[in-house]
Design an enzyme around this catalytic site. Structure first.
Site, short mmCIF file in Angstrom:
data_model
loop_
_atom_site.label_atom_id
_atom_site.label_comp_id
_atom_site.label_asym_id
_atom_site.label_seq_id
_atom_site.Cartn_x
_atom_site.Cartn_y
_atom_site.Cartn_z
CB CYS A 2 -0.89 -0.02 1.07
SG CYS A 2 -1.67 -1.54 1.32
NE ARG A 27 4.20 1.93 -1.60
CZ ARG A 27 4.99 1.22 -1.52
NH1 ARG A 27 6.25 1.15 -2.28
NH2 ARG A 27 5.41 0.13 -0.59
CD1 TRP A 73 -1.76 -5.54 -3.09
CD2 TRP A 73 -2.70 -4.35 -4.88
NE1 TRP A 73 -2.01 -6.49 -3.89
CE2 TRP A 73 -2.44 -5.75 -5.14
CE3 TRP A 73 -3.15 -3.59 -5.57
CZ2 TRP A 73 -2.59 -6.35 -6.51
CZ3 TRP A 73 -3.73 -4.08 -6.95
CH2 TRP A 73 -3.41 -5.32 -7.24
CG ASN A 99 3.04 -0.74 2.78
OD1 ASN A 99 2.66 -1.79 2.49
ND2 ASN A 99 4.40 -0.36 2.35
N GLY A 100 1.95 -3.09 5.05
CA GLY A 100 2.86 -4.27 5.47
C GLY A 100 1.86 -5.36 5.83
CD GLU A 483 5.40 -15.60 -19.65
OE1 GLU A 483 5.28 -14.24 -19.27
OE2 GLU A 483 4.41 -16.08 -20.16
CE LYS A 487 5.96 -10.83 -19.81
NZ LYS A 487 5.04 -11.95 -19.92
CD GLU A 490 3.37 -9.78 -22.88
OE1 GLU A 490 2.31 -9.67 -22.71
OE2 GLU A 490 4.04 -10.63 -22.19
CG HIS A 506 8.66 -33.84 -36.52
ND1 HIS A 506 8.79 -34.66 -37.24
CD2 HIS A 506 8.98 -33.90 -35.32
CE1 HIS A 506 9.37 -35.65 -36.21
NE2 HIS A 506 9.52 -35.30 -35.10
CE LYS A 604 -0.80 -6.34 -15.04
NZ LYS A 604 0.42 -6.85 -15.30
C1 BG6 Z 1 -3.51 -9.57 -20.58
C2 BG6 Z 1 -2.21 -9.17 -20.21
O1 BG6 Z 1 -4.30 -8.61 -20.74
O2 BG6 Z 1 -3.93 -10.77 -19.92
C3 BG6 Z 1 -1.19 -10.29 -19.64
O3 BG6 Z 1 -1.43 -8.25 -20.83
C4 BG6 Z 1 -2.01 -11.44 -18.86
O4 BG6 Z 1 0.05 -10.07 -19.17
C5 BG6 Z 1 -3.38 -12.00 -19.41
O5 BG6 Z 1 -1.25 -12.61 -19.05
C6 BG6 Z 1 -4.10 -12.44 -18.40
O6 BG6 Z 1 -4.49 -11.85 -17.37
P1 BG6 Z 1 -4.80 -12.11 -15.83
O7 BG6 Z 1 -5.24 -10.88 -15.21
O8 BG6 Z 1 -6.01 -13.00 -16.11
O9 BG6 Z 1 -3.70 -12.96 -15.50
#
Ligand code: BG6
Length: 609
Positions: A2, A27, A73, A99-100, A483, A487, A490, A506, A604
């Site tokens: 937080c 945060r 948070w 916070n903690g 992954e 990474k 994206e 193949h 996000k």
């Molecule tokens: C995408 C994010 O919108 O959703 C990714 O950019 C994420 O980083 C994916 O892995 C799934 O999101 P969440 O919140 O369900 O884990």
């Protein structure tokens, strides 16, 4: 994680607090509140973004020049006005923000209830307000003594700012493990979780150490140790600019969050351990239930889906329980045949991803038990799942997930180990060894971050015009290569594919030509030689081989660049190899001058279908 802020000085506190909180929203942003000392202490709280609190305060007369503020948070208790900070003691004589995490808060509630204290929230923080009040009244030795006794009595992490009704001119603070910075200028004294909140007012700051207390007066700050003795502190000057400060001195949130992984992985591991045993009791899953599961379905989107692929290898090998992994957008429409004795695990950082939420509802509709692995407390999936395991990554700002991904891996390791134990597929010796190795992971990750970042930056700067890349591996290495490839895609917009190393010949190997970047991950002893021979096949077609291997693995003949990770348990290598994969994605993107934290076309959390 937080954000707390406080001010005691000549000016109106409320403006300084709200401004500071707006700089700390990275945060935590699920609820907020302030407390201002006027005639009495006015406490105003609001659920949701800081704007909701600002609207509430807009027409209020809050002229006090001493106050505290908080942006939350949630970890204990869903986001709500009642659970928002500041929290007050029963009679309002102690008001604080925190916070903690207080680990022994339940034990303290039991103690205080014996002394007729009542509790109105689900938070661990309200306990702090009452235990400080308890010592303040019991020993009548003043605020510093009450806070010091509390620090001896509570277990966990905290940064607190406290106001006492009886001491209107003072603002008290204390900390252990959670960040805190104290600033001073001619207009007063300031406290905050992080520099950005006070940088606008002063660059002159004090650093308070663990288990220390300080009293913020209107024109000075006095520090005390746990014995109550005054300690001298030197004012230091901060040289950062504001935007850098918000990222903790890092250039982007993504690299900041990559470097936060040791801390959040440690926190998540600790939250799943009781002494040296995995403890899933917080999920509400019983031993009988675990024993009854005959099949596991893991459903998720994006990177969370890749955690599922890793978990499939581990759960099937360790717990000998069949696992099926699905992308949520497919699962929700393919009319899946689900075993009534099955468990559907939904993995999601945000807990709001529409396809994952729909998949959860599909499973529930079929009467199948559901478990959410979630990072956001109180999110939709967390609320609707039968059981929830919270990861403790804290707020993740960069669109491309890194630290949340790593905490999800930890959650799945804990589930695999405990399911294997409960299903008697694991003897006590191997169980103890797995837990010892698990506890070493945060330090292993720190070693990679310390020793490899520069190397990987140098490697990545060789590929400013990269068009294509391939990631290959076998078993868990293949799972994590998915992954790695995502990474890169994206954030850098470079086309890349991840392939089971044995599958390359193949078809896809036809794409390999001189200089084609191939990232080979080879940590699994059982298939190491096989992976090596696949790398040789690629090398002989001109591929530029970057090998990610465990320490001292013999790959120098086939590799153009070697990244070694510390040795660990075969099941835990994804937690180590993902770090260089994240760094490659990050540094190639930086070398292309792109917006790392907000890549085009992405969000996000995708809350629409
Ligand atoms: C995408 C994010 O919108 O959703 C990714 O950019 C994420 O980083 C994916 O892995 C799934 O999101 P969440 O919140 O369900 O884990």
């Amino acid at each position: 994680m937080c954000g707390i802020v406080g001010y005691n000085g000549k000016n109106k506190a409320v403006d300084i607090l709200l401004d500071g909180l707006s700089k700390l929203e990275y945060r935590g942003y699920d609820s907020s509140g302030v407390a201002i000392k006027n005639e009495k202490i006015d406490v105003i709280k609001a659920k949701g973004k800081l704007t909701n609190l600002k609207e509430k305060i807009a027409n209020m007369e809050l002229n006090g020049t001493c106050g505290i503020g908080h942006t939350r948070w949630a970890t204990h208790g869903e986001p709500s006005e009642n659970n928002a900070h500041p929290h007050t003691s029963n009679d309002g004589s102690v008001v604080l923000v925190h916070n903690g995490i207080i680990e022994n808060y339940q034990e303290l509630i039991d103690k205080l209830e014996k002394h007729k204290y009542k509790f109105y929230s689900e938070t661990d923080t309200e306990v702090l307000a009452n235990i400080i009040d308890y010592y303040y009244k019991k020993y009548q030795m003043g605020p510093m003594d009450a806070i010091n006794r509390t620090m001896v009595r509570v277990r966990g992490s905290y940064a607190i700012a406290v106001m006492f009704k009886d001491h209107p001119d003072d603002l008290w603070v204390a900390r252990k493990d959670s960040p805190m910075i104290i600033g001073l200028n001619n207009d007063g004294a300031y406290v905050a979780s992080d520099v950005p909140a006070i940088l606008k007012y002063t660059r002159n700051v004090y650093y308070i150490d663990n288990m220390e207390t300080a009293c913020l007066k209107k024109n000075k700050v006095i520090f005390y140790d746990l014995n109550g003795d005054v300690i001298k502190k030197e004012l230091k000057e901060i040289k950062w600019d504001i935007s850098l400060a918000e990222k903790g001195g890092y250039e982007h949130f993504m690299i900041k969050e990559i470097n936060e992984q040791p801390e959040v992985v440690r926190k998540t591991i600790n939250s799943l351990l009781n002494e040296d045993n995995i403890d899933l009791s917080k999920t509400g899953l019983t031993i009988e239930e675990i024993r009854s599961f005959k099949q596991i379905y893991i459903v998720a989107c994006g990177s969370a889906y890749h955690v599922g692929v890793c978990a499939q290898y581990i759960l099937e090998d360790l717990a000998r329980i069949p696992v099926r992994v699905d992308t949520a957008s497919e699962f929700r429409y393919r009319n899946p045949i689900l075993d009534k004795k099955g468990l559907v695990i939904i993995i999601s950082q945000s807990g709001e991803t529409a396809d994952s939420l729909a998949a959860l509802r599909e499973a529930k509709k079929q009467g199948i038990k559901t478990l959410g692995i979630i990072n956001v407390v109180g999110s939709s999936i967390a609320r609707e799942a039968d059981h929830v395991l919270y990861t403790l990554a804290g707020p993740e700002i960069a669109v491309a997930t890194t630290k949340a991904f790593s905490t999800q891996l930890i959650a799945m390791y804990a589930i695999a180990i405990q399911f294997a134990k409960v299903k008697r597929k694991l003897n006590n010796k191997d169980y103890a060894k797995l837990i010892d190795d698990l506890k070493l992971l945060p330090d292993n990750i720190s070693v990679i971050l310390k020793d490899k970042q520069e190397d990987i930056q140098r490697l990545s700067s060789q590929f400013p015009n990269l068009q294509d890349a391939f990631y290959i591996g076998r078993g868990l290495d293949y799972a994590i290569s998915l992954e790695g490839s995502l990474k890169l895609k994206e954030v850098s917009y470079v086309h890349s594919e991840a392939y089971p190393a044995g599958e390359l010949k193949h078809g896809t190997i036809s794409l390999i030509e001189d200089g084609t970047l191939v990232i080979g991950i080879a940590t699994q002893d059982k298939v190491f030689e096989k992976t090596l021979s696949n790398l040789v096949e690629v090398k002989s077609r001109g591929g530029y081989i970057v090998s990610i291997v465990s320490k001292n693995a013999k790959v120098d003949k086939v590799s153009d660049f070697i990244i070694e990770v510390p040795k660990t348990n075969k099941y835990f290598y994804p937690s180590l190899t993902v770090v260089p994969l994240q760094l490659i994605g990050y540094y190639i993107t930086v070398s292309k001058g792109l917006d790392v934290d907000k890549p085009r076309n992405l969000a996000k959390s995708v809350t629409v279908e």
